[in-house]
Motif scaffolding. Structure first.
Motif, PDB file in Angstrom:
ATOM      1  N   THR A   2       2.709  -7.688   4.414  1.00 39.35           N
ATOM      2  CA  THR A   2       1.524  -6.844   4.517  1.00 39.35           C
ATOM      3  C   THR A   2       1.890  -5.367   4.420  1.00 39.35           C
ATOM      4  OG1 THR A   2       0.401  -8.478   5.896  1.00 39.35           O
ATOM      5  CG2 THR A   2      -0.411  -6.214   6.016  1.00 39.35           C
ATOM      6  N   VAL A   3       2.923  -4.969   5.146  1.00 43.65           N
ATOM      7  CA  VAL A   3       3.362  -3.570   5.120  1.00 43.65           C
ATOM      8  C   VAL A   3       3.816  -3.176   3.717  1.00 43.65           C
ATOM      9  CG1 VAL A   3       5.219  -2.033   5.901  1.00 43.65           C
ATOM     10  CG2 VAL A   3       3.917  -3.376   7.556  1.00 43.65           C
ATOM     11  N   LEU A   4       4.609  -4.036   3.080  1.00 39.89           N
ATOM     12  CA  LEU A   4       5.112  -3.699   1.746  1.00 39.89           C
ATOM     13  C   LEU A   4       3.984  -3.652   0.722  1.00 39.89           C
ATOM     14  CD1 LEU A   4       8.477  -5.680   1.526  1.00 39.89           C
ATOM     15  CD2 LEU A   4       8.088  -3.331   2.272  1.00 39.89           C
ATOM     16  N   LEU A   5       3.040  -4.562   0.796  1.00 39.17           N
ATOM     17  CA  LEU A   5       1.938  -4.574  -0.179  1.00 39.17           C
ATOM     18  C   LEU A   5       1.007  -3.389   0.051  1.00 39.17           C
ATOM     19  CD1 LEU A   5       0.548  -5.833  -2.541  1.00 39.17           C
ATOM     20  CD2 LEU A   5      -0.442  -7.562  -1.020  1.00 39.17           C
ATOM     21  N   GLU A   6       0.763  -3.053   1.313  1.00 36.56           N
ATOM     22  CA  GLU A   6      -0.041  -1.854   1.598  1.00 36.56           C
ATOM     23  C   GLU A   6       0.627  -0.612   1.029  1.00 36.56           C
ATOM     24  OE1 GLU A   6      -0.288  -1.994   5.828  1.00 36.56           O
ATOM     25  OE2 GLU A   6      -2.168  -3.119   5.849  1.00 36.56           O
ATOM     26  N   GLU A   7       1.953  -0.510   1.197  1.00 38.15           N
ATOM     27  CA  GLU A   7       2.687   0.667   0.706  1.00 38.15           C
ATOM     28  C   GLU A   7       2.740   0.678  -0.804  1.00 38.15           C
ATOM     29  OE1 GLU A   7       3.524   3.349   1.929  1.00 38.15           O
ATOM     30  OE2 GLU A   7       4.978   4.179   0.524  1.00 38.15           O
ATOM     31  N   ALA A   8       2.932  -0.480  -1.424  1.00 37.33           N
ATOM     32  CA  ALA A   8       2.952  -0.543  -2.892  1.00 37.33           C
ATOM     33  C   ALA A   8       1.612  -0.089  -3.457  1.00 37.33           C
ATOM     34  CB  ALA A   8       3.280  -1.964  -3.358  1.00 37.33           C
ATOM     35  N   ALA A   9       0.520  -0.561  -2.863  1.00 41.73           N
ATOM     36  CA  ALA A   9      -0.814  -0.170  -3.341  1.00 41.73           C
ATOM     37  C   ALA A   9      -1.029   1.327  -3.143  1.00 41.73           C
ATOM     38  CB  ALA A   9      -1.881  -0.967  -2.606  1.00 41.73           C
ATOM     39  N   ARG A  10      -0.538   1.850  -2.005  1.00 37.06           N
ATOM     40  CA  ARG A  10      -0.684   3.290  -1.752  1.00 37.06           C
ATOM     41  C   ARG A  10       0.058   4.096  -2.823  1.00 37.06           C
ATOM     42  NH1 ARG A  10       1.584   7.618  -0.220  1.00 37.06           N
ATOM     43  NH2 ARG A  10       3.665   6.639  -0.126  1.00 37.06           N
ATOM     44  N   ARG A  11       1.283   3.659  -3.196  1.00 31.92           N
ATOM     45  CA  ARG A  11       2.079   4.385  -4.187  1.00 31.92           C
ATOM     46  C   ARG A  11       1.415   4.319  -5.559  1.00 31.92           C
ATOM     47  NH1 ARG A  11       8.509   3.497  -2.499  1.00 31.92           N
ATOM     48  NH2 ARG A  11       8.193   3.956  -0.281  1.00 31.92           N
ATOM     49  N   VAL A  12       0.808   3.176  -5.887  1.00 30.27           N
ATOM     50  CA  VAL A  12       0.111   3.046  -7.167  1.00 30.27           C
ATOM     51  C   VAL A  12      -1.061   4.026  -7.216  1.00 30.27           C
ATOM     52  CG1 VAL A  12      -1.387   1.489  -8.484  1.00 30.27           C
ATOM     53  CG2 VAL A  12       0.835   0.691  -7.654  1.00 30.27           C
ATOM     54  N   ARG A  13      -1.810   4.109  -6.145  1.00 32.71           N
ATOM     55  CA  ARG A  13      -2.955   5.029  -6.095  1.00 32.71           C
ATOM     56  C   ARG A  13      -2.490   6.483  -6.097  1.00 32.71           C
ATOM     57  NH1 ARG A  13      -4.944   0.622  -2.591  1.00 32.71           N
ATOM     58  NH2 ARG A  13      -6.624  -0.427  -3.805  1.00 32.71           N
ATOM     59  N   GLU A  14      -1.404   6.713  -5.398  1.00 30.30           N
ATOM     60  CA  GLU A  14      -0.839   8.073  -5.366  1.00 30.30           C
ATOM     61  C   GLU A  14      -0.405   8.506  -6.771  1.00 30.30           C
ATOM     62  OE1 GLU A  14       3.150   8.659  -3.507  1.00 30.30           O
ATOM     63  OE2 GLU A  14       2.069   9.990  -2.134  1.00 30.30           O
ATOM     64  N   ALA A  19      -6.103 -12.208   2.982  1.00 31.26           N
ATOM     65  CA  ALA A  19      -5.072 -11.377   3.616  1.00 31.26           C
ATOM     66  C   ALA A  19      -4.373 -10.495   2.583  1.00 31.26           C
ATOM     67  CB  ALA A  19      -4.049 -12.279   4.320  1.00 31.26           C
ATOM     68  N   LEU A  20      -4.089 -11.062   1.423  1.00 27.35           N
ATOM     69  CA  LEU A  20      -3.452 -10.295   0.354  1.00 27.35           C
ATOM     70  C   LEU A  20      -4.388  -9.202  -0.145  1.00 27.35           C
ATOM     71  CD1 LEU A  20      -1.965 -13.365  -1.542  1.00 27.35           C
ATOM     72  CD2 LEU A  20      -0.567 -11.523  -0.525  1.00 27.35           C
ATOM     73  N   SER A  21      -5.670  -9.541  -0.298  1.00 32.00           N
ATOM     74  CA  SER A  21      -6.645  -8.562  -0.786  1.00 32.00           C
ATOM     75  C   SER A  21      -6.807  -7.414   0.199  1.00 32.00           C
ATOM     76  CB  SER A  21      -7.989  -9.245  -1.034  1.00 32.00           C
ATOM     77  OG  SER A  21      -7.864 -10.257  -2.026  1.00 32.00           O
ATOM     78  N   ALA A  22      -6.803  -7.757   1.493  1.00 32.10           N
ATOM     79  CA  ALA A  22      -6.936  -6.705   2.509  1.00 32.10           C
ATOM     80  C   ALA A  22      -5.736  -5.761   2.455  1.00 32.10           C
ATOM     81  CB  ALA A  22      -7.054  -7.344   3.893  1.00 32.10           C
ATOM     82  N   ALA A  23      -4.550  -6.315   2.248  1.00 33.12           N
ATOM     83  CA  ALA A  23      -3.349  -5.472   2.206  1.00 33.12           C
ATOM     84  C   ALA A  23      -3.339  -4.584   0.967  1.00 33.12           C
ATOM     85  CB  ALA A  23      -2.100  -6.348   2.226  1.00 33.12           C
ATOM     86  N   ALA A  24      -3.769  -5.128  -0.160  1.00 35.41           N
ATOM     87  CA  ALA A  24      -3.761  -4.368  -1.424  1.00 35.41           C
ATOM     88  C   ALA A  24      -4.961  -3.438  -1.535  1.00 35.41           C
ATOM     89  CB  ALA A  24      -3.726  -5.325  -2.614  1.00 35.41           C
ATOM     90  N   GLY A  25      -6.024  -3.715  -0.778  1.00 37.37           N
ATOM     91  CA  GLY A  25      -7.257  -2.943  -0.920  1.00 37.37           C
ATOM     92  C   GLY A  25      -7.923  -3.217  -2.253  1.00 37.37           C
ATOM     93  N   ALA A  26      -7.688  -4.417  -2.772  1.00 40.56           N
ATOM     94  CA  ALA A  26      -8.248  -4.823  -4.069  1.00 40.56           C
ATOM     95  C   ALA A  26      -8.216  -6.343  -4.132  1.00 40.56           C
ATOM     96  CB  ALA A  26      -7.411  -4.241  -5.208  1.00 40.56           C
TER      97      ALA A  26
END
Ligand SMILES: Nc1ccn([C@@H]2O[C@H](COP(=O)(O)O)[C@@H](O)[C@H]2O)c(=O)n1
Ligand SMILES: C[C@@]1(CO)OP(=O)(O)OP(=O)(O)OC[C@H]1O
Length: 176
Positions: free
Chosen positions: A93-105, A134-141
């Motif tokens: 969850t932490v890694l997927l949240e961070e990956a999604a954040r970096r993509v958006r950044e 759970a995956l969608s919540a972590a990715a925000g997509a």
């Protein structure tokens, strides 16, 4: 990195969406080690865990890989190096949240991610919707989740570990 197909003498075409691909494999830990299984950002009580520097969540890792691939941001290892203590034991969850954040950044929004687990155990179909949520919540997509086996063939059929394969679609977010 550009996302347009500018050809001399022609009007630039709209910024195009981009696809990416990712995969990850982890071996099962020694059944007697008591390593918990984390998969698709969920815990799987009573199942043998996966070994790794992080929690070994191959499903979340493949999603991260595909997102970084789509955005041209490298891959799981180049973003979350095992030399960095902060990723030791990190959850999917932490890694997927961070990956999604970096993509958006980096100036992209996430269209969707599709991920497939390949392996015989655990049987995941009963929790597939929970995993996708759970995956969608972590990715925000939207992340779609599926699973298959190798019909007993190879290291996956011998239940030595698990593989996950993922694709991702991202699109540039216009500025201003
Ligand atoms: N770890 C797994 C793997 C598969 N499933 C479900 O079984 C169905 C049949 O698998 P095949 O190998 O014949 O594709 C598959 O569609 C999954 O729904 C599972 O629950 N857990
Ligand atoms: C996730 C990282 C970082 O903890 O380590 P592992 O859990 O070993 O997983 P791997 O798929 O080898 O990817 C490398 C690293 O990014």
């Amino acid at each position: 990195m550009t996302s347009t197909c500018d050809r001399p003498g022609t009007a630039p075409v709209p910024l195009l969406p981009r696809t990416g691909i990712g995969s990850d494999v982890h071996a099962f830990a020694d059944p007697g080690s008591g390593t918990p299984l984390h998969l698709a950002c969920l815990e799987w009580p009573g199942e043998t865990g996966l070994s790794g520097h992080s929690d070994g969540d191959v499903v979340a890792h493949a999603c991260c890989d595909a997102l970084f691939s789509a955005a041209g941001l490298g891959d799981l290892g180049s973003n979350f190096g095992t030399a960095e203590p902060r990723w030791r034991g990190a959850s999917g969850t932490v890694l997927l949240e961070e990956a999604a954040r970096r993509v958006r950044e980096a100036g992209f929004e996430i269209g969707n991610v599709a991920v497939q687990l390949v392996g015989a155990r655990p049987r995941v179909s009963a929790r597939a919707q929970e995993a996708a949520a759970a995956l969608s919540a972590a990715a925000g997509a939207e992340v779609s989740f599926s699973a298959t086996t190798t019909d007993g063939l190879g290291f996956l059929g011998r239940q030595e570990g698990l593989l996950a394969l993922a694709t991702a679609l991202v699109y540039p977010v216009g500025r201003g």
